[in-house]
Scaffold this motif. Structure first.
Motif, mmCIF file in Angstrom:
data_model
loop_
_atom_site.group_PDB
_atom_site.id
_atom_site.type_symbol
_atom_site.label_atom_id
_atom_site.label_comp_id
_atom_site.label_asym_id
_atom_site.label_seq_id
_atom_site.Cartn_x
_atom_site.Cartn_y
_atom_site.Cartn_z
ATOM 1 N N LEU A 13 22.208 -41.342 17.652
ATOM 2 C CA LEU A 13 20.764 -41.198 17.870
ATOM 3 C C LEU A 13 20.076 -41.050 16.518
ATOM 4 N N LEU B 276 29.437 -44.704 15.565
ATOM 5 C CA LEU B 276 30.551 -43.881 16.020
ATOM 6 C C LEU B 276 31.342 -44.730 17.004
ATOM 7 N N ILE C 153 17.838 -24.512 26.803
ATOM 8 C CA ILE C 153 16.839 -24.516 25.734
ATOM 9 C C ILE C 153 17.408 -25.421 24.643
ATOM 10 N N MET D 52 14.374 -39.930 8.387
ATOM 11 C CA MET D 52 15.055 -40.245 9.644
ATOM 12 C C MET D 52 16.280 -39.349 9.806
ATOM 13 N N SER D 53 16.404 -38.765 10.956
ATOM 14 C CA SER D 53 17.564 -37.918 11.226
ATOM 15 C C SER D 53 18.550 -38.686 12.105
ATOM 16 N N VAL D 54 19.812 -38.693 11.705
ATOM 17 C CA VAL D 54 20.827 -39.489 12.395
ATOM 18 C C VAL D 54 21.952 -38.579 12.871
ATOM 19 N N THR D 55 22.452 -38.822 14.089
ATOM 20 C CA THR D 55 23.638 -38.121 14.569
ATOM 21 C C THR D 55 24.724 -38.206 13.497
ATOM 22 N N PRO D 56 25.325 -37.080 13.103
ATOM 23 C CA PRO D 56 26.359 -37.159 12.059
ATOM 24 C C PRO D 56 27.461 -38.137 12.463
ATOM 25 N N PHE D 57 27.750 -39.086 11.585
ATOM 26 C CA PHE D 57 28.769 -40.083 11.949
ATOM 27 C C PHE D 57 29.929 -40.090 10.976
ATOM 28 N N GLU E 179 19.058 -33.508 5.153
ATOM 29 C CA GLU E 179 18.347 -32.715 6.166
ATOM 30 C C GLU E 179 18.977 -31.341 6.360
ATOM 31 N N ASN E 180 20.310 -31.250 6.156
ATOM 32 C CA ASN E 180 20.956 -29.949 6.355
ATOM 33 C C ASN E 180 20.549 -28.969 5.262
ATOM 34 N N THR F 254 20.285 -24.780 15.959
ATOM 35 C CA THR F 254 20.710 -25.934 15.179
ATOM 36 C C THR F 254 21.969 -26.518 15.816
ATOM 37 N N GLY F 255 22.195 -27.795 15.623
ATOM 38 C CA GLY F 255 23.331 -28.452 16.260
ATOM 39 C C GLY F 255 22.903 -29.158 17.521
ATOM 40 N N PRO F 256 23.786 -30.042 18.038
ATOM 41 C CA PRO F 256 23.366 -30.991 19.069
ATOM 42 C C PRO F 256 23.211 -30.442 20.484
ATOM 43 N N GLY F 257 23.677 -29.249 20.789
ATOM 44 C CA GLY F 257 23.648 -28.774 22.173
ATOM 45 C C GLY F 257 22.462 -27.888 22.492
ATOM 46 N N GLY F 258 22.541 -27.192 23.608
ATOM 47 C CA GLY F 258 21.458 -26.314 24.031
ATOM 48 C C GLY F 258 21.970 -24.924 24.353
ATOM 49 N N ARG G 142 15.753 -34.372 16.955
ATOM 50 C CA ARG G 142 16.968 -35.103 17.358
ATOM 51 C C ARG G 142 17.898 -34.178 18.138
ATOM 52 N N GLU G 143 18.076 -32.962 17.616
ATOM 53 C CA GLU G 143 19.005 -32.037 18.262
ATOM 54 C C GLU G 143 18.440 -31.456 19.563
ATOM 55 N N ILE H 41 11.301 -33.951 7.449
ATOM 56 C CA ILE H 41 12.757 -34.168 7.488
ATOM 57 C C ILE H 41 13.408 -33.117 8.386
ATOM 58 N N VAL I 51 16.319 -40.331 14.800
ATOM 59 C CA VAL I 51 14.978 -39.858 15.137
ATOM 60 C C VAL I 51 14.151 -39.727 13.863
ATOM 61 N N ILE J 230 17.805 -29.152 3.472
ATOM 62 C CA ILE J 230 16.377 -28.867 3.641
ATOM 63 C C ILE J 230 16.172 -27.862 4.772
ATOM 64 N N GLU J 231 16.892 -28.057 5.876
ATOM 65 C CA GLU J 231 16.765 -27.126 7.005
ATOM 66 C C GLU J 231 17.163 -25.718 6.576
ATOM 67 N N PRO K 153 21.240 -33.010 23.688
ATOM 68 C CA PRO K 153 21.924 -32.360 24.814
ATOM 69 C C PRO K 153 21.731 -33.058 26.160
#
Lengths: 282, 230, 238
Positions: free
Chosen positions: C73, C67, C196, A1-6, A106-107, A243-247, C104-105, C97, C75, A109-110, C109
């Protein structure tokens, strides 16, 4: 399971503004670099005598050690005539207050998988030359990445370390005894590990509308997203990962390929300097 | 019945700039008004309106809601209020006087599984919403049935100026309370009537986006009354 | 790694299953396929079949996983043991994984997590049948399930992979093309906001090829997101 870093450290709100204002003027937080330039990079090979190949990389304050261990093993069923390359990363707790002991997250492993793919797809290591007795005995090449100090951009530092350690690596001397077993003598060498292509990754961070090369930890923390591009020496792209939460926009991607290639040349030069006097590759 | 005056929009669809911003369902992205959930765009009124068809209930102070008791703490109960946030009702508030653990047994006052009609006293998203029952008509629900529907469908069950709800009450003679958190309390002369109202409310939930619903619900109630002989 | 040269593009320029290079497989989407979940979706790209469920926003089961100013989130991308030719161990692999993270990422966005502080939004994805493009089908299914759950989103996300087979860029690669191809470029994007949100490259491409592949993917994703909107609206037919 991947979770938003908190459990990330809190970065002061004004920091992002400050970083963006600096970039607009062509500057960075450290007062030295431009948005397009990586931090100072130092690559040193042969730092671990017990390993068949090793390297220590400093990218600014980020430090990574890569060790290459080489053993004899059995090939995969679908590639009986090829050696095996395995990349593994450990985010050891001494490197950052954010790292906890335990299995790779996950980081880690990625990171390992992006580096593995970027080496594998272009055929950086000549796996076809690593069969000892095809279908039975082949060389197994382990690349272990150890993050020692995390000040951002672990991808580029780790790929430099992995590449330098592979270029530094020698195949151990072996003898086939009567029973068919392979006995290694690690004090002697069969020659260098056959490396056909050199690969580096360049990571760019998107902060607001800007793209910067080689983000440090603070810059990564305020970045919307990062793009990792792997280049071979001909400038082909041999791997990539957002990688990271944005686009990213297509314009970002275009700019990243352009800025990335320029930074890649800086990294290749650092590799050359570290290996000067050595014959890296076949 | 497709109608040029109404259409369904999806997340990311650009809305008429005249539509009122209603966070988080209508937000501005890059200077454009955008729908963030599936919703109904209605051009019937003076200016176009946007009604979300999917929503979660976020408590607001002053809301009268219906909660289900799910836990008992040392000095309070925990209530599921059909929301991402669990609500808290203090025993002292329920009693209307200081709580004495030696003589007051919270488990005898409210049991797990009880429905409670309460008002949201405070909620700032940093702590759980706090409820009160210290007003007329609030407290443990002792009669009738409670059903849960999507909070997005509450306005439809009530109808324009209460038209749908009034019709249901007139047709059945039942007492129906629609709480903003998507809980509907139905109290009738008998269980058959209660079941009819529940069927009607479920149908409104399912067909909230369709037109001519009030008439169809009226017909449904009348038919059901004949079938059930009430 | 040198790959065996398999002829997967015919002399007429068609692919092994008869598709043109820029043609998608038949796509099917349906929302609200599970009764328990707050939102759910089933997505098929040819034989690839993925189901996604969303729970939340809800109070986290692990209370520390929050948070104070936004929703978290979570996933999980997971492959059913029967989804592949050889049984896949149900234990999460390193690949799963990593894919859970990039998926998730790819969704973050477009979310508006600041409206739901101290909650979690859970997205559970199960690959029921894998025939290439499972991660991009997963992003598509997750985006639909989030919308079906009424979770506010700035835009919908869709995904597709572009591959390079016998030197030709091809859209929506299946397993045969993926395993014999020279490159695989999975992409997810939110066309309504021009971003993207997932971008990976497994293979070797020139910059011009990347440009062409991204254009091919983005054009297809616009169509995929339109299909997503249709699937969401289909639940509310007048």
């Amino acid at each position: 399971m991947s979770v938003t870093p908190f459990r990330l450290p809190t970065i002061p709100l004004y920091k992002k503004e400050t970083i963006m204002n600096l970039i607009a003027k062509g500057l960075r937080l450290d007062g030295v670099r431009t948005p397009e330039s990586p931090r100072s990079v130092k690559v040193e090979v042969g730092v671990i005598e017990k390993a068949e190949g090793s390297a220590h990389v400093r990218l600014g304050n980020t430090q990574v050690i890569a060790g290459v261990k080489i053993d004899v093993g059995t090939p995969f069923r679908d590639t009986p005539d090829q050696g095996v390359l395995t990349v593994h990363a450990e985010f050891v707790p001494l490197a950052s207050p954010l790292f906890e002991p335990g299995p790779p997250d996950e980081n880690a492993i990625e990171l390992a998988r992006v580096i593995d793919r970027s080496l594998r797809e272009v055929g950086a290591v000549d796996l076809n030359a690593l069969a000892i007795r095809p279908g039975e005995k082949v060389w197994i090449v382990w690349v272990d990445l150890y993050i020692l100090d995390h000040d951002g951009n672990l991808f580029d530092a780790s790929m430099l370390a992995a590449m330098a350690a592979l270029l530094d690596a020698k195949l151990p001397y072996y003898e086939e005894i009567e029973t068919g077993e392979i006995v290694l003598d690690r004090s002697k060498s069969e020659g260098p590990l056959p490396v056909k292509h050199r690969v580096v990754t360049v990571t760019l961070a998107k902060i607001g509308d800007y793209l910067i090369v080689d983000p440090d930890f603070e810059e990564e923390s305020v970045a919307d997203a990062r793009i990792v591009l792997a280049f071979d020496e001909q400038g082909r792209i041999v791997g990539a990962q957002k990688t990271g939460p944005g686009g990213l926009t297509t314009a970002d991607l275009e700019k990243a390929m352009d800025l990335g290639w320029r930074a890649a040349e800086v990294y290749f030069k650092a590799l050359d300097e570290a290996l000067a006097g050595k014959t890296g590759g076949s | 019945m497709p109608s040029s005056q109404r259409r369904i929009v999806a997340p990311g669809d650009e809305l008429d700039p005249k539509v009122e911003a209603k966070e988080p369902y209508v937000v501005e992205v890059g200077g454009k008004k955008v729908a963030t959930v599936v919703g109904l765009l209605d051009y019937k009124g003076q200016k176009p309106s946007y009604i979300p068809l999917e929503a979660v209930y976020i408590p607001k102070p002053g809301d009268v809601i219906i909660g289900l008791v799910t836990g008992i703490g040392v000095t309070n109960w925990f209530l599921d209020i059909n929301s991402p946030y669990q609500a808290v009702l203090n025993i002292q508030d329920f009693l209307g006087r200081p709580f004495n653990p030696a003589t007051d047994d919270p488990a005898r006052l409210l049991k797990i599984g009880d429905y409670v009609k309460a008002k949201v006293l405070a909620f700032d998203r940093t702590r759980n919403p706090l409820l009160t029952v210290q007003e007329d008509g609030l407290g443990r629900i002792t009669e009738g049935k409670v059903i849960t529907i999507s909070p997005a469908k509450v306005p439809r069950v009530i109808g324009r100026k209460g038209s749908m709800l009034n019709m249901i009450q007139e047709e059945t003679g039942c007492d129906v309370f629609v709480a903003v958190n998507g809980r509907v309390h139905v109290k009738c002369e008998n269980e058959d009537l209660e079941d009819i109202v529940i069927v009607a409310v479920k149908m409104i939930e399912r067909e909230a986006h369709k037109t001519g619903l009030t008439d169809r619900i009226r017909r449904l109630i009348r038919e059901e009354r004949v079938v059930r002989g009430v | 790694m040198a790959k065996a040269q398999v002829q997967l593009i015919s002399e007429e320029g068609l692919r092994h299953d008869g598709r043109r290079p820029d043609e998608l497989r038949p796509i099917r989407m349906k929302v609200g396929v599970l009764s328990n979940a707050d939102g759910s979706a089933l997505v098929e790209f040819g034989k690839t079949r993925v189901i996604a469920a969303v729970y939340g926003p809800r109070e986290p089961i692990q209370k520390y996983m929050v948070l104070p100013d936004r929703a978290v989130l979570r996933v999980r991308y997971h492959m059913a043991p029967f989804s592949t030719s050889e049984r896949k161990s149900p234990a999460p692999s390193r690949r799963e994984i990593e894919l859970s993270k990039v998926i998730r990422e790819s969704l973050e966005p477009v979310l508006l997590p600041e409206y739901f502080p101290r909650t979690t939004i859970d997205v559970f994805i199960e690959v029921l049948q894998a025939d290439g493009g499972t991660r991009t089908a997963s992003v598509t299914a997750a985006s639909l399930a989030l919308a079906d759950a009424g979770i506010p989103m700035k835009a919908l996300v869709g995904g597709v992979a572009v591959g390079k087979v016998n030197g030709v860029l091809v859209l929506d690669v299946d397993e045969v093309e993926d395993s014999a191809g020279e490159a695989d470029l999975p992409i997810a994007a939110a066309p309504d906001i021009g971003l993207i949100t997932l971008f990976q490259l497994n293979g070797v491409l020139t910059r011009d090829e990347i440009r062409a592949a991204v254009n091919m993917a983005l054009k297809a994703i616009e169509y995929i997101v339109e299909k997503e909107k249709e699937a969401l609206k289909a639940k509310y037919e007048f």
